[in-house]
Enzyme design. Structure first.
Site: not given
Ligand SMILES: Cc1cc2nc3c(=O)[nH]c(=O)nc-3n(C[C@H](O)[C@H](O)[C@H](O)COP(=O)(O)OP(=O)(O)OC[C@H]3O[C@@H](n4cnc5c(N)ncnc54)[C@H](O)[C@@H]3O)c2cc1C
Length: 244
Positions: A22, A105, A223, A225
């Site tokens: 972000s 955060e 997320s 979860e």
């Molecule tokens: C608008 C926005 C701003 C952001 N800004 C930043 C930022 O400034 N800096 C930064 O570092 N990140 C940032 N992010 C990233 C954000 O932290 C991640 O998108 C978020 O933590 C989810 O990780 P992922 O996208 O890798 O999803 P994944 O880990 O790939 O998850 C995909 C799905 O699987 C589920 N899942 C994953 N692991 C498990 C588990 N162990 N048990 C059950 N369910 C699970 C998740 O809940 C989700 O539904 C941003 C994201 C968004 C959308």
């Protein structure tokens, strides 16, 4: 975690990439969690480095979002450099510092959002009054519920001021992110058919932007979860979820 850093003289050299950063396009500095211990796995051997953005080894590429803005970005590090002493919490302790950052955060950093949340709720109520949706018993009930829940969230957020950062913050994050996402849906419901219309060049009004952006609230900062896993394992002491 595949971004790596190694020492070159008095500096760290960092190579790898980071997605969803972000406001990277505005930042002078970023923090990077990099693998500084070769061969380490999972959360071991990571360090939390502070890195200046304005240098040839750092490239920021914007990501186009649903709201037609590019608030977040991909960031690429190709032999990016930072001073050897710019490690927060000491070498190898990156995961611990990252968890503390996430605690802020999810919890206390969102305190100021209470003001914005209240303003947005007021705008939704004004719209409901203007469109006549306020006379619909079901929508009226949802508006009242939103107002009460906001007060509960405020009380939880204030509790985090008392030093409850890490695990309690997950409760606060679950509450406010789901509340805000529901407010976005309520905003569209009280707007009626007008919510489906956008202006020239995809010009969105404030409530449409609220609806679209708030879809991300239950994702960033961890997320739903993940928050539930944290609460289950660290707050309630339930058995750990099976890891793949
Ligand atoms: C608008 C926005 C701003 C952001 N800004 C930043 C930022 O400034 N800096 C930064 O570092 N990140 C940032 N992010 C990233 C954000 O932290 C991640 O998108 C978020 O933590 C989810 O990780 P992922 O996208 O890798 O999803 P994944 O880990 O790939 O998850 C995909 C799905 O699987 C589920 N899942 C994953 N692991 C498990 C588990 N162990 N048990 C059950 N369910 C699970 C998740 O809940 C989700 O539904 C941003 C994201 C968004 C959308």
């Amino acid at each position: 975690m595949s971004t790596k850093a190694h020492r070159v003289g008095d500096e760290w050299s960092i190579s790898g990439q980071k997605v969803w950063t972000s406001l990277a396009q505005h930042a002078d500095w970023c923090f990077v969690i990099a693998r500084t211990e070769p061969g380490s796995t999972r959360h071991h051997g990571l360090s939390y480095l502070l890195v200046p953005m304005a240098q040839p080894g750092v490239e920021v590429r914007p990501i186009l979002q649903l709201t037609a803005t590019s608030e977040f970005n991909e960031v690429f590090f190709d032999d990016a450099r930072t001073d050897a002493d710019l490690v927060v919490g000491g070498e190898g302790n990156g995961f611990k510092v990252a968890m503390a950052t996430l605690g802020f955060e999810r919890g206390v950093s969102t305190l100021a959002q209470q003001i914005a949340f209240r303003r947005e709720l007021d705008a939704v109520i004004d719209t409901a009054t203007r469109t006549g949706a306020i006379d619909d018993a079901v929508l009226r009930d949802r508006l009242v519920r939103a107002r009460m829940e906001l007060e509960v969230i405020r009380q939880h957020a204030l509790r985090t001021l008392g030093g409850e950062q890490g695990d309690g913050a997950s409760v606060t994050k679950l509450l406010w992110s789901n509340w805000h996402r529901s407010l976005g849906e309520l905003a569209m419901d009280v707007s009626g058919p007008a919510s489906l219309l956008v202006g020239p060049d995809y010009a969105l009004d404030d409530l449409q932007t609220l609806f679209l952006f708030s879809r991300a609230d239950t994702i960033y900062g961890g997320s739903d979860e993940i928050q539930r896993n944290v609460i289950a394992e660290r707050v309630l002491g339930l058995p750990r979820e099976a890891r793949p």
